[in-house]
Write an enzyme that holds these catalytic residues in place. Structure first.
Site, PDB file in Angstrom:
ATOM      1  N   SER A  66       0.820  -1.213   0.000  1.00  0.00           N
ATOM      2  CA  SER A  66       0.000   0.000   0.000  1.00  0.00           C
ATOM      3  C   SER A  66       0.856   1.266   0.000  1.00  0.00           C
ATOM      4  CB  SER A  66      -0.909   0.015   1.231  1.00  0.00           C
ATOM      5  OG  SER A  66      -1.645  -1.180   1.306  1.00  0.00           O
TER       6      SER A  66
HETATM    7  N1  SAM Z   1      -0.444  -4.795   4.058  1.00  0.00           N
HETATM    8  C1  SAM Z   1       0.236  -5.176   2.871  1.00  0.00           C
HETATM    9  C2  SAM Z   1       1.646  -4.629   2.804  1.00  0.00           C
HETATM   10  O1  SAM Z   1       2.029  -3.874   3.692  1.00  0.00           O
HETATM   11  O2  SAM Z   1       2.372  -5.010   1.877  1.00  0.00           O
HETATM   12  C3  SAM Z   1      -0.514  -4.830   1.616  1.00  0.00           C
HETATM   13  C4  SAM Z   1      -1.711  -5.651   1.458  1.00  0.00           C
HETATM   14  S1  SAM Z   1      -2.366  -5.808  -0.160  1.00  0.00           S
HETATM   15  C5  SAM Z   1      -3.001  -4.197  -0.459  1.00  0.00           C
HETATM   16  C6  SAM Z   1      -3.785  -6.795   0.238  1.00  0.00           C
HETATM   17  C7  SAM Z   1      -3.471  -8.227   0.583  1.00  0.00           C
HETATM   18  O3  SAM Z   1      -4.659  -8.832   1.081  1.00  0.00           O
HETATM   19  C8  SAM Z   1      -3.023  -9.066  -0.591  1.00  0.00           C
HETATM   20  O4  SAM Z   1      -1.765  -9.616  -0.309  1.00  0.00           O
HETATM   21  C9  SAM Z   1      -4.098 -10.151  -0.694  1.00  0.00           C
HETATM   22  O5  SAM Z   1      -3.616 -11.409  -1.111  1.00  0.00           O
HETATM   23  C10 SAM Z   1      -4.617 -10.198   0.730  1.00  0.00           C
HETATM   24  N2  SAM Z   1      -5.943 -10.786   0.917  1.00  0.00           N
HETATM   25  C11 SAM Z   1      -7.055 -10.662   0.159  1.00  0.00           C
HETATM   26  N3  SAM Z   1      -8.064 -11.374   0.704  1.00  0.00           N
HETATM   27  C12 SAM Z   1      -7.579 -11.947   1.834  1.00  0.00           C
HETATM   28  C13 SAM Z   1      -8.135 -12.793   2.835  1.00  0.00           C
HETATM   29  N4  SAM Z   1      -9.397 -13.213   2.806  1.00  0.00           N
HETATM   30  N5  SAM Z   1      -7.335 -13.180   3.852  1.00  0.00           N
HETATM   31  C14 SAM Z   1      -6.035 -12.790   3.917  1.00  0.00           C
HETATM   32  N6  SAM Z   1      -5.459 -12.000   3.007  1.00  0.00           N
HETATM   33  C15 SAM Z   1      -6.221 -11.584   1.969  1.00  0.00           C
END
Ligand code: SAM
Length: 229
Positions: A66
């Protein structure tokens, strides 16, 4: 210290003052954490030069790390204290978990994509951030084993706040999540658990996150958005 490292430190300092302080964020613990965590350690070699740009960057599997400002904003919205325990949904690169780990006692973070679980664990272990545990699973169900949490941060957008997450907050605890009826356009929502069955909800700024995919979220990813980044 080698020159490129010095350069990264300067860029990090500029990122905090221009992108975060000048936009009005003030929590000293959040600013210190954003100054401490090297974002370049959470992106691929080819994106390292863009580590302090004012936006999200691609990581593996069509996901993103992000925008620094959005990480700082969401963390500040949780009003965290040093003794708190926090749950993050959507580990991605592990960057936001690392920032949280500099502010609170314990961080649990859940990622659904195994390749990213490994990536985040590797990034975090390189920095010796030991109060973070990365779990593999569907974070729309939270992480009940370690509940309740003082704060929950959801780093992916869902159509509504999963009931499972609401139940895993302490009374007085806060949850921040992008919520929207489209997969890539949401508003940040802050929920405070005021009583056992009573929650206060505040709708805040417009944001654009990758979708939360899971049992209590979107069923599957709308592929047309993959060309968006
Ligand atoms: N916080 C992260 C960072 O600092 O790099 C960025 C997160 S990215 C915007 C969103 C993440 O949410 C992705 O890696 C995606 O695979 C994960 N995601 C989506 N649905 C999810 C779920 N049900 N449970 C866990 N992770 C999930």
């Amino acid at each position: 210290m080698t020159l490129p490292e010095q350069d990264m430190e300067q860029q990090r300092e500029q990122m905090v003052s221009r992108q975060i302080e000048q936009r009005g964020l003030r929590d000293p613990a959040v600013l210190a954490a954003m100054r401490a965590v090297p974002r370049e350690a959470f992106v691929s070699e080819s994106h390292r030069q863009f580590a302090y740009d004012d936006g999200p960057l691609p990581i593996a599997e069509g996901q993103t790390i992000s925008q620094p400002y959005v990480v700082a904003l969401m963390v500040e919205m949780l009003h965290l204290k040093p003794q708190d325990r926090v749950l993050e949904i959507g580990t991605g690169s592990g960057y936001a978990a690392a920032v949280l780990s500099r502010i609170v006692a314990e961080v649990h973070t859940v990622e659904r994509i195994e390749q990213l679980v490994d990536f985040a664990r590797q990034n975090l272990s390189g920095l010796d951030y030991e109060n973070v545990q990365v779990h593999h699973g569907d974070g729309s169900l939270g992480w009940p084993d370690q509940a309740p949490y003082d704060g929950i941060i959801v780093a992916a957008g869902g159509p509504k706040i999963p009931a499972a997450l609401k139940k895993q907050l302490v009374i007085g605890g806060r949850l921040v999540m992008p919520v929207g009826s489209e997969q890539r356009a949401q508003r940040l929502v802050r929920l405070t658990r005021v009583e056992e069955n009573e929650y206060d909800r505040e709708n805040l700024s417009h944001v654009r996150f990758v979708p939360l995919i899971g049992q209590q979220a979107w069923e599957k990813e709308n592929r047309k958005w993959l060309d968006f980044f």
